[in-house]
Design an enzyme around this catalytic site. Structure first.
Site, PDB file in Angstrom:
ATOM      1  N   ARG A  36      69.093  37.826  -4.150  1.00  0.00           N
ATOM      2  CA  ARG A  36      67.908  37.371  -4.727  1.00  0.00           C
ATOM      3  C   ARG A  36      66.704  38.084  -5.100  1.00  0.00           C
ATOM      4  O   ARG A  36      66.033  37.795  -5.780  1.00  0.00           O
ATOM      5  CB  ARG A  36      67.491  36.115  -3.529  1.00  0.00           C
ATOM      6  CG  ARG A  36      68.111  34.873  -3.552  1.00  0.00           C
ATOM      7  CD  ARG A  36      67.678  33.794  -2.580  1.00  0.00           C
ATOM      8  NE  ARG A  36      67.817  34.534  -1.252  1.00  0.00           N
ATOM      9  CZ  ARG A  36      67.989  34.110  -0.238  1.00  0.00           C
ATOM     10  NH1 ARG A  36      67.754  32.639  -0.158  1.00  0.00           N
ATOM     11  NH2 ARG A  36      68.137  34.592   1.211  1.00  0.00           N
ATOM     12  N   LYS A  39      79.163  42.256  25.639  1.00  0.00           N
ATOM     13  CA  LYS A  39      77.803  43.168  25.296  1.00  0.00           C
ATOM     14  C   LYS A  39      77.181  43.491  26.555  1.00  0.00           C
ATOM     15  O   LYS A  39      77.360  42.981  27.674  1.00  0.00           O
ATOM     16  CB  LYS A  39      77.197  42.119  24.345  1.00  0.00           C
ATOM     17  CG  LYS A  39      77.576  41.926  23.301  1.00  0.00           C
ATOM     18  CD  LYS A  39      76.744  41.610  21.904  1.00  0.00           C
ATOM     19  CE  LYS A  39      77.329  41.457  20.811  1.00  0.00           C
ATOM     20  NZ  LYS A  39      77.683  42.571  19.997  1.00  0.00           N
ATOM     21  N   HIS A  71      89.384  40.641  16.102  1.00  0.00           N
ATOM     22  CA  HIS A  71      89.770  41.977  16.287  1.00  0.00           C
ATOM     23  C   HIS A  71      90.606  42.140  17.564  1.00  0.00           C
ATOM     24  O   HIS A  71      91.671  42.568  17.514  1.00  0.00           O
ATOM     25  CB  HIS A  71      88.634  42.652  16.988  1.00  0.00           C
ATOM     26  CG  HIS A  71      87.404  42.897  16.087  1.00  0.00           C
ATOM     27  ND1 HIS A  71      87.569  43.098  14.759  1.00  0.00           N
ATOM     28  CD2 HIS A  71      86.048  42.926  16.193  1.00  0.00           C
ATOM     29  CE1 HIS A  71      86.474  43.031  14.006  1.00  0.00           C
ATOM     30  NE2 HIS A  71      85.381  42.853  15.071  1.00  0.00           N
ATOM     31  N   LYS A 124      84.497  38.462   7.823  1.00  0.00           N
ATOM     32  CA  LYS A 124      84.463  37.448   8.994  1.00  0.00           C
ATOM     33  C   LYS A 124      83.202  36.895   9.228  1.00  0.00           C
ATOM     34  O   LYS A 124      82.205  37.653   8.826  1.00  0.00           O
ATOM     35  CB  LYS A 124      85.039  38.183  10.289  1.00  0.00           C
ATOM     36  CG  LYS A 124      84.269  39.051  10.932  1.00  0.00           C
ATOM     37  CD  LYS A 124      84.722  39.674  12.138  1.00  0.00           C
ATOM     38  CE  LYS A 124      83.329  40.144  12.946  1.00  0.00           C
ATOM     39  NZ  LYS A 124      82.978  40.039  14.118  1.00  0.00           N
ATOM     40  N   ASP A 159      83.389  35.729  17.827  1.00  0.00           N
ATOM     41  CA  ASP A 159      82.963  36.936  17.269  1.00  0.00           C
ATOM     42  C   ASP A 159      83.966  37.926  17.326  1.00  0.00           C
ATOM     43  O   ASP A 159      84.188  38.714  16.491  1.00  0.00           O
ATOM     44  CB  ASP A 159      81.512  37.357  17.867  1.00  0.00           C
ATOM     45  CG  ASP A 159      80.968  38.435  17.135  1.00  0.00           C
ATOM     46  OD1 ASP A 159      81.304  38.448  16.024  1.00  0.00           O
ATOM     47  OD2 ASP A 159      80.422  39.385  17.803  1.00  0.00           O
ATOM     48  N   LYS A 162      90.805  51.155  11.099  1.00  0.00           N
ATOM     49  CA  LYS A 162      90.624  52.050  12.065  1.00  0.00           C
ATOM     50  C   LYS A 162      91.838  53.154  12.149  1.00  0.00           C
ATOM     51  O   LYS A 162      92.705  52.341  12.279  1.00  0.00           O
ATOM     52  CB  LYS A 162      90.114  51.908  13.362  1.00  0.00           C
ATOM     53  CG  LYS A 162      88.647  51.261  13.248  1.00  0.00           C
ATOM     54  CD  LYS A 162      88.164  51.093  14.612  1.00  0.00           C
ATOM     55  CE  LYS A 162      86.818  50.426  14.647  1.00  0.00           C
ATOM     56  NZ  LYS A 162      85.855  51.411  14.062  1.00  0.00           N
ATOM     57  N   HIS A 199      87.592  44.531  10.007  1.00  0.00           N
ATOM     58  CA  HIS A 199      87.547  46.237   9.799  1.00  0.00           C
ATOM     59  C   HIS A 199      88.245  47.035  11.006  1.00  0.00           C
ATOM     60  O   HIS A 199      88.494  48.248  10.622  1.00  0.00           O
ATOM     61  CB  HIS A 199      85.978  46.597   9.572  1.00  0.00           C
ATOM     62  CG  HIS A 199      85.278  46.330  11.172  1.00  0.00           C
ATOM     63  ND1 HIS A 199      84.680  45.399  11.247  1.00  0.00           N
ATOM     64  CD2 HIS A 199      85.084  47.368  11.921  1.00  0.00           C
ATOM     65  CE1 HIS A 199      83.943  45.621  12.595  1.00  0.00           C
ATOM     66  NE2 HIS A 199      84.299  47.101  12.836  1.00  0.00           N
ATOM     67  N   GLU A 232      80.992  46.670  24.470  1.00  0.00           N
ATOM     68  CA  GLU A 232      79.778  47.181  23.760  1.00  0.00           C
ATOM     69  C   GLU A 232      78.714  47.479  24.871  1.00  0.00           C
ATOM     70  O   GLU A 232      78.513  46.762  25.585  1.00  0.00           O
ATOM     71  CB  GLU A 232      79.452  46.225  22.410  1.00  0.00           C
ATOM     72  CG  GLU A 232      80.252  46.032  21.261  1.00  0.00           C
ATOM     73  CD  GLU A 232      79.759  45.085  20.589  1.00  0.00           C
ATOM     74  OE1 GLU A 232      79.333  45.410  19.377  1.00  0.00           O
ATOM     75  OE2 GLU A 232      79.802  43.762  20.925  1.00  0.00           O
TER      76      GLU A 232
HETATM   77  N1  LIG Z   1      75.964  43.426   9.368  1.00  0.00           N
HETATM   78  C1  LIG Z   1      77.185  43.708  10.037  1.00  0.00           C
HETATM   79  O1  LIG Z   1      77.309  44.605  10.617  1.00  0.00           O
HETATM   80  C2  LIG Z   1      78.273  42.804   9.739  1.00  0.00           C
HETATM   81  C3  LIG Z   1      79.475  43.028  10.424  1.00  0.00           C
HETATM   82  C4  LIG Z   1      80.795  42.251  10.211  1.00  0.00           C
HETATM   83  C5  LIG Z   1      80.582  41.030   9.370  1.00  0.00           C
HETATM   84  N2  LIG Z   1      79.541  40.912   8.826  1.00  0.00           N
HETATM   85  C6  LIG Z   1      79.521  39.601   7.817  1.00  0.00           C
HETATM   86  O2  LIG Z   1      79.090  40.163   6.750  1.00  0.00           O
HETATM   87  C7  LIG Z   1      78.489  39.131   5.739  1.00  0.00           C
HETATM   88  C8  LIG Z   1      76.980  39.751   5.427  1.00  0.00           C
HETATM   89  O3  LIG Z   1      76.379  40.155   6.476  1.00  0.00           O
HETATM   90  P1  LIG Z   1      75.007  41.013   6.668  1.00  0.00           P
HETATM   91  O4  LIG Z   1      74.544  41.318   7.901  1.00  0.00           O
HETATM   92  O5  LIG Z   1      74.622  41.931   5.548  1.00  0.00           O
HETATM   93  O6  LIG Z   1      73.818  39.707   6.086  1.00  0.00           O
HETATM   94  P2  LIG Z   1      72.430  39.741   5.832  1.00  0.00           P
HETATM   95  O7  LIG Z   1      71.734  41.263   6.061  1.00  0.00           O
HETATM   96  O8  LIG Z   1      71.851  38.480   6.057  1.00  0.00           O
HETATM   97  O9  LIG Z   1      72.532  39.870   4.156  1.00  0.00           O
HETATM   98  C9  LIG Z   1      72.753  38.690   3.343  1.00  0.00           C
HETATM   99  C10 LIG Z   1      72.817  38.871   1.683  1.00  0.00           C
HETATM  100  O10 LIG Z   1      73.131  37.637   1.128  1.00  0.00           O
HETATM  101  C11 LIG Z   1      71.992  37.585   0.065  1.00  0.00           C
HETATM  102  N3  LIG Z   1      71.713  36.128   0.005  1.00  0.00           N
HETATM  103  C12 LIG Z   1      71.509  35.329   0.941  1.00  0.00           C
HETATM  104  N4  LIG Z   1      71.499  33.958   0.587  1.00  0.00           N
HETATM  105  C13 LIG Z   1      71.599  34.116  -0.992  1.00  0.00           C
HETATM  106  C14 LIG Z   1      71.358  33.079  -1.913  1.00  0.00           C
HETATM  107  N5  LIG Z   1      71.183  32.130  -1.819  1.00  0.00           N
HETATM  108  N6  LIG Z   1      71.464  33.565  -3.214  1.00  0.00           N
HETATM  109  C15 LIG Z   1      71.530  34.974  -3.448  1.00  0.00           C
HETATM  110  N7  LIG Z   1      71.825  36.042  -2.350  1.00  0.00           N
HETATM  111  C16 LIG Z   1      71.733  35.663  -1.226  1.00  0.00           C
HETATM  112  C17 LIG Z   1      70.737  38.308   0.685  1.00  0.00           C
HETATM  113  O11 LIG Z   1      70.221  38.859  -0.465  1.00  0.00           O
HETATM  114  P3  LIG Z   1      68.309  38.532  -0.400  1.00  0.00           P
HETATM  115  O12 LIG Z   1      67.999  38.884   0.950  1.00  0.00           O
HETATM  116  O13 LIG Z   1      67.811  39.714  -1.429  1.00  0.00           O
HETATM  117  O14 LIG Z   1      68.122  37.173  -0.773  1.00  0.00           O
HETATM  118  C18 LIG Z   1      71.380  39.515   1.180  1.00  0.00           C
HETATM  119  O15 LIG Z   1      71.789  40.426   0.284  1.00  0.00           O
HETATM  120  C19 LIG Z   1      78.241  38.047   6.673  1.00  0.00           C
HETATM  121  O16 LIG Z   1      79.377  37.375   6.400  1.00  0.00           O
HETATM  122  C20 LIG Z   1      78.536  38.538   8.081  1.00  0.00           C
HETATM  123  O17 LIG Z   1      79.128  37.864   8.904  1.00  0.00           O
HETATM  124  C21 LIG Z   1      78.430  41.716   8.820  1.00  0.00           C
END
Ligand SMILES: NC(=O)c1ccc[n+]([C@@H]2O[C@H](COP(=O)([O-])OP(=O)(O)OC[C@H]3O[C@@H](n4cnc5c(N)ncnc54)[C@H](OP(=O)(O)O)[C@@H]3O)[C@@H](O)[C@H]2O)c1
EC number: 1.1.1.49
Length: 505
Positions: A61, A358, A260, A168, A255, A202, A198, A236
């Site tokens: 966005r 955790k 995992h 996930k 989670d 590993k 992920h 963790e």
């Molecule tokens: N972070 C981790 O380490 C991790 C680990 C395992 C799994 N995951 C999974 O990976 C996915 C992403 O996680 P994240 O932590 O990266 O999430 P995040 O930081 O909240 O990022 C979400 C992304 O989606 C975009 N977004 C959200 N709503 C939107 C909309 N309506 N239109 C367009 N873009 C939109 C946001 O862009 P803008 O902010 O620019 O709007 C941002 O780029 C999730 O499914 C999460 O469960 C994450």
């Protein structure tokens, strides 16, 4: 005729480079994209594993032009790259980076994305191939999938492939995961769907298969005749960071246990696959997941906990309920442990103890096979007091490697026997460092190799294990444990009730 390995396309010793393609990341400005995906793309480019005709398209966005996006991507890659930084590699990559700004419910933005993909065919020769990575909040999966369907972006044809990567959590229970699977499968064909766990990327997890199936030594004792119990731990030391919103609704069992830990259990317990292919390995894992049984007495053999204020590495740590964004009376668990069975001839009667939490004393993931005691010891009891069970421990992280624990004579004139360890450490045996899990998995997506990605039936079989646990726990108060301790006392009691105890990794 002996096949020439240089001509055999299945020869995995040769570095495989994907066909020309684009990687489209929805949610490119998010946490996962910055910490893992962008560095992984750079590392692949640096290792020469991306095709010459490659493009990276980001969608989010935030109002960024190509230039702002390129700068952010560069910083993200540079901060977390595993391989040395080479400006010329990045410069080449930056020339194929595009950003499309828009909201997921905005038809125009998706039309623009489809057009951008079309343009890249002529400008970058990507041949129409594209992988779409859903690095976005799970609630957004349906709208994005619908948009891809509407614009025809999801369609593979004989001339081009289109794949989707789903992060996930894959749903929050069996019903919602089925719904999600049906939706994904209605837009993409099953072989084009890559569900990321992920942990499977590993190196040490893959080594579990090498250890079992490339050696003669272990497999003959890898069963209930010799194994007393199995412990699978993912601990963790960190708390929930800034992810209260997500964690409050999720908890440790959804989670970590659902994905995992059950995947590690499946790899530990599965039979040898007919061949090392996606279909055969996933079939064997699925058989295990379908054979998993829950304890009859969940009150004793399923424990959940929540950390209270305590000390970790000399620092005071807040309790879970005091974390920012967490309800002061939250009943969400930050620790889960359960005793599972695997109802097969190989494993009947062997408990599989799984635990995750955790704010435990250290970050460690390991699989430990605890063997039965020798049926007879021809020594005096006092000479074997310090002798435990033999153990084979696969250390998934950190200190990646394998440890074998067995009894040995203490030097001296009496026959005293005590436990010793024999260690294999990845870092000592191999000079090259292991690729990051995301690096390996992204490459596999672009190559179309689904071996390390769970199938929808595996995901559903895992939820079928978790749902009854969640039902049993619903509305109950998690057992407290102090931050910096190895979980609640009830988890120790669970093993003590059967004359066992948790390893202290
Ligand atoms: N972070 C981790 O380490 C991790 C680990 C395992 C799994 N995951 C999974 O990976 C996915 C992403 O996680 P994240 O932590 O990266 O999430 P995040 O930081 O909240 O990022 C979400 C992304 O989606 C975009 N977004 C959200 N709503 C939107 C909309 N309506 N239109 C367009 N873009 C939109 C946001 O862009 P803008 O902010 O620019 O709007 C941002 O780029 C999730 O499914 C999460 O469960 C994450």
């Amino acid at each position: 005729m002996i096949p020439n390995p240089l001509r055999d396309p299945r020869d995995r010793r040769l570095p495989r480079v994907p066909e020309p393609c684009a990687l489209v990341v929805f949610g490119i400005t998010g946490d996962l994209a910055r910490k893992k995906l962008l560095p992984a793309v750079y590392d692949l480019a640096n290792r020469g594993l991306l095709p010459t005709n490659f493009a990276l398209l980001g969608f989010a966005r935030r109002d960024w032009g190509d230039q702002d996006f390129a700068e952010l991507a560069r910083d993200a890659a540079r901060n977390a790259a595993r391989t040395p930084w080479r400006e010329e590699v990045w410069e080449r990559l930056a020339g194929s980076v595009r950003f499309v700004q828009g909201s997921f419910d905005d038809d125009n933005a998706f039309d623009e994305l489809a057009a951008a993909l079309g343009d890249l065919e002529s400008s970058h020769g990507i041949g129409g191939n594209a992988a779409f990575y859903l690095s976005i909040p799970p609630a957004m999966f349906p709208v994005v999938l619908k948009q891809m369907e509407r614009t025809g972006m999801a369609e593979s044809t004989p001339d081009r492939w289109r794949r989707v990567v789903v992060e996930k959590p894959f749903g929050t229970d069996l019903a919602s995961s089925r719904e999600l699977n049906e939706l994904v499968d209605s837009v993409f064909s099953a072989e084009d769907v890559f569900r990321i766990d992920h942990y499977l990327g590993k190196e040490t997890v893959q080594n579990l298969m090498a250890l079992r199936f490339a050696n003669e030594l272990f497999e003959p004792v890898w069963n209930g005749h010799h194994v007393d119990s199995v412990q699978i731990t993912m601990a963790e030391d960190v708390g929930i960071g800034g992810r209260a919103g997500f964690y409050e609704k999720t908890g440790a069992a959804r989670d970590v246990l659902q994905n995992h830990l059950l995947q590690l259990l499946a790899l530990t317990a599965m039979e040898e696959p007919v061949e090392f292919s996606a279909d055969e390995i996933r079939t064997e894992k699925l058989k295990v997941l379908r054979a998993v049984s829950l304890p009859e007495d969940m009150r004793r053999f399923a424990v959940r906990g929540q950390y209270e204020q305590g000390w970790l590495a000399g620092q005071r740590a807040k309790g879970y309920r005091q974390e920012e964004g967490v309800d002061g009376e939250s009943l969400t668990e930050t620790y889960a442990a359960v005793r599972l069975g695997v109802e097969t001839r190989r494993w009947a009667g062997v408990p599989f103890y799984l635990r995750t939490g955790k704010r435990l004393p250290r970050r460690v993931t390991e699989i430990a096979l605890v063997f039965k005691r020798a049926p007879h010891l021809p020594f005096a009891d006092t000479d074997t007091e310090e002798l435990g069970n033999n153990q084979l421990v696969v250390r998934v992280q950190p200190d990646e490697g394998v440890t074998l624990k067995f009894g040995s004579k203490v030097p001296g004139s009496v026959m005293e026997v005590r436990d010793v360890s024999m260690d294999f450490l990845y870092g000592e045996q191999f000079t090259e460092t292991s690729p990051e899990a995301y690096e390996r998995l992204l490459l596999d997506v672009l190559l179309g190799d689904a071996t390390l990605f769970p199938r929808n039936a595996e995901v559903e079989a895992s939820w079928a294990v978790i749902d009854p646990l969640e039902e049993f726990w619903a509305g109950t108060t998690p057992e407290p444990y102090r931050a910096g301790e190895w979980g609640p006392r009830a988890a120790d009691d669970m093993l003590a009730a059967e004359g066992r105890r948790w390893r202290r990794p």
